[in-house]
Design an enzyme around this catalytic site. Structure first.
Site, PDB file in Angstrom:
ATOM      1  CE  LYS A 213      -3.991   1.847   2.586  1.00 24.55           C
ATOM      2  NZ  LYS A 213      -4.830   1.604   3.787  1.00 24.55           N
TER       3      LYS A 213
ATOM      4  CB  SER B 141      -7.975   3.279   2.880  1.00 26.73           C
ATOM      5  OG  SER B 141      -7.148   2.748   3.907  1.00 26.73           O
TER       6      SER B 141
ATOM      7  CB  SER C 226      -8.196   0.239   5.768  1.00 29.42           C
ATOM      8  OG  SER C 226      -8.948   1.419   5.904  1.00 29.42           O
TER       9      SER C 226
END
Length: 462
Positions: free
Chosen positions: A78, A153, A177
């Site tokens: 990420k 996310s 997330s």
């Protein structure tokens, strides 16, 4: 050679060990997959030449018998986790050209075992949302239906793993997330006990709630990465489903579910029960007022202190003011902008959250586990499946418009606030868009939860 989408992380390592495939051959598969699946916008930074270089190095180490446990395993990470090989931008405008001087602690762990950081993944801007619809970098798309959100996310990591671009990857989880995109994309997402993994070098929201977490296509791969990230030599124990005692919460978790979610989770619960698991009705009725008083006060108070501290250390040329000015996503700009004036979260609310409400939540949670003799609680990861890209404010659920963010995090938020481990598995028998089922355990009982999840996965995959 099987395509990358057909090989998980542990299986890839077994084939590398057996000499059935080289890291360089596998890297070529990744390059093809990234090219063919570019429309997903799951990848934020990728360099085929750099990947090839890393793969050559891994093959050389293996030939000399010097490779670590993850030697040659390419992972997607990420874009809010510091990497020196690629920029770390948090998906926001002010950090687009920032490449940190040091790796995050979790990256150092992975590299220490000779994993390859193969790419960075797209995400919701500054991790402040669950759709991964990012106005700065573009929307990440769900590989099951490119008109839908992948969740967030950590949407890019989940989409890349689900689509077979990478065998596994790393996300972060503050309120769901890792687990939410895992559920919406049909993969496995794990949030460890808070503090189990190193937390340094990650663009922060809340040091009390943030943690890195792995995403993969099976629990075996999650356990593999957990062992490296935690530094623990934990062997996944064999769990007999007949020894599973699972709590089914009476309040909130099963309220107002999309019919397909209800059907998928109930069928999974019946399969677990048929395999011998004991399902116990439990109540957390008194926990929810404390959860509400904890959740947003902690996030909003800490982000306004943790984020400037990160910038000062890792991007000193960027001020909080300049970062806020360049936020492109309206939902994120509104959330962070609300904390710049008189409406900023007061210290009194934060101290009450930390000193009163969190201890009360933890006592209620632990008492239910001990009184009922639970191994875990089980519930739908999200009340609804993936919705169309662009619905960042409200989505339709059972004929009504409901707020997007709080609806998607409703079931994952409590575990984050408690700091306990949680893992989302796909309900395998669901047709169309995926549905996730989550198991949450007691703080520190990560190894036991992963063992339980592996047994549950075996049942649900039959």
């Amino acid at each position: 050679m099987a395509r990358s989408s057909e090989i998980g992380a542990a299986e890839l390592l077994r084939r590398l060990d057996a000499g059935q495939i080289s890291a360089q051959e596998y890297a070529q598969e990744i390059v093809r997959s990234c090219r063919e699946l570019a429309e997903l916008n799951a990848v934020s930074f990728f360099d085929p030449d750099l990947l090839a270089e890393f793969a050559r190095g891994a093959d050389e180490k293996r030939s000399k018998g010097e490779g670590g446990r993850l030697c040659g395993l390419p992972l997607i990470v990420k874009d809010n986790i510091n990497t020196t090989a690629y920029p770390t931008t948090g998906g926001t405008g002010a950090l687009q050209n920032c490449t940190p001087e040091t790796n995050a602690g979790v990256i150092s762990r992975l590299l220490g075992e000779d994993a390859i950081i193969g790419a960075k993944s797209g995400m919701h801007e500054l991790a402040f949302g669950i759709t991964s619809n990012n106005a700065v970098t573009g929307a990440v798309r769900n590989p099951h239906d490119t008109s839908k959100i992948p969740g967030g996310s950590s949407g890019g990591t989940a989409a890349a793993v689900a689509a077979g671009m990478f065998p596994a990857g790393l996300g972060t989880d503050t309120g769901g997330s890792c687990r939410i995109p895992a559920a919406l994309c049909g993969v496995v997402g794990f949030r460890p006990t808070h503090g189990r993994y190193a937390g340094d070098g990650i663009v922060p929201i809340s040091h009390t709630r943030d943690t890195a977490g792995p995403l993969a296509r099976c629990v075996e791969d999650i356990s593999l990465l957990d062992g490296v990230l935690s530094g623990e030599e934990v062997k996944t124990a064999q769990v007999n489903p007949a020894d599973m005692r699972l709590g089914v919460p009476a309040e909130v978790f099963f309220d107002n579910l999309e019919p397909e979610v209800e059907a998928g989770v109930q069928e999974s619960l019946r399969a677990l029960e048929k395999a011998g698991a004991t399902l116990v009705d439990v109540s957390f009725a008194d926990i929810w007022s404390h959860n509400e008083a904890f959740s947003f006060p902690v996030v909003f108070y800490e982000v306004m202190r943790d984020l400037p501290a990160y910038l000062q250390k890792h991007a000193p040329h960027v001020t909080l003011g300049s970062l806020v000015e360049q936020i492109g996503s309206p939902d994120v700009a509104g959330a962070i902008g609300s904390q710049l004036g008189e409406d900023a979260m007061p210290q009194e609310a934060y101290r009450a959250a930390m000193d009163v409400h969190r201890p009360a939540m933890r006592k209620i949670y632990e008492d239910v586990f001990r009184t009922s003799g639970l191994a875990a609680i089980v519930f739908p990861t999200t009340p609804l499946r993936a919705r169309d890209i662009g619905l960042d404010e409200t989505v339709e659920l059972n004929g009504a418009q409901v707020p997007t963010f709080p609806t998607y995090i409703r079931n994952t938020d409590l575990g984050s606030n408690l700091g306990v481990p949680g893992i989302s598995l796909p309900c395998r028998s669901v047709a169309g868009l995926p549905v996730g089922i989550e198991f949450d355990g007691m703080a520190g009982a990560d190894a036991g939860l992963l063992s339980l999840a592996r047994a549950a996965e075996a049942v649900l995959s039959q």
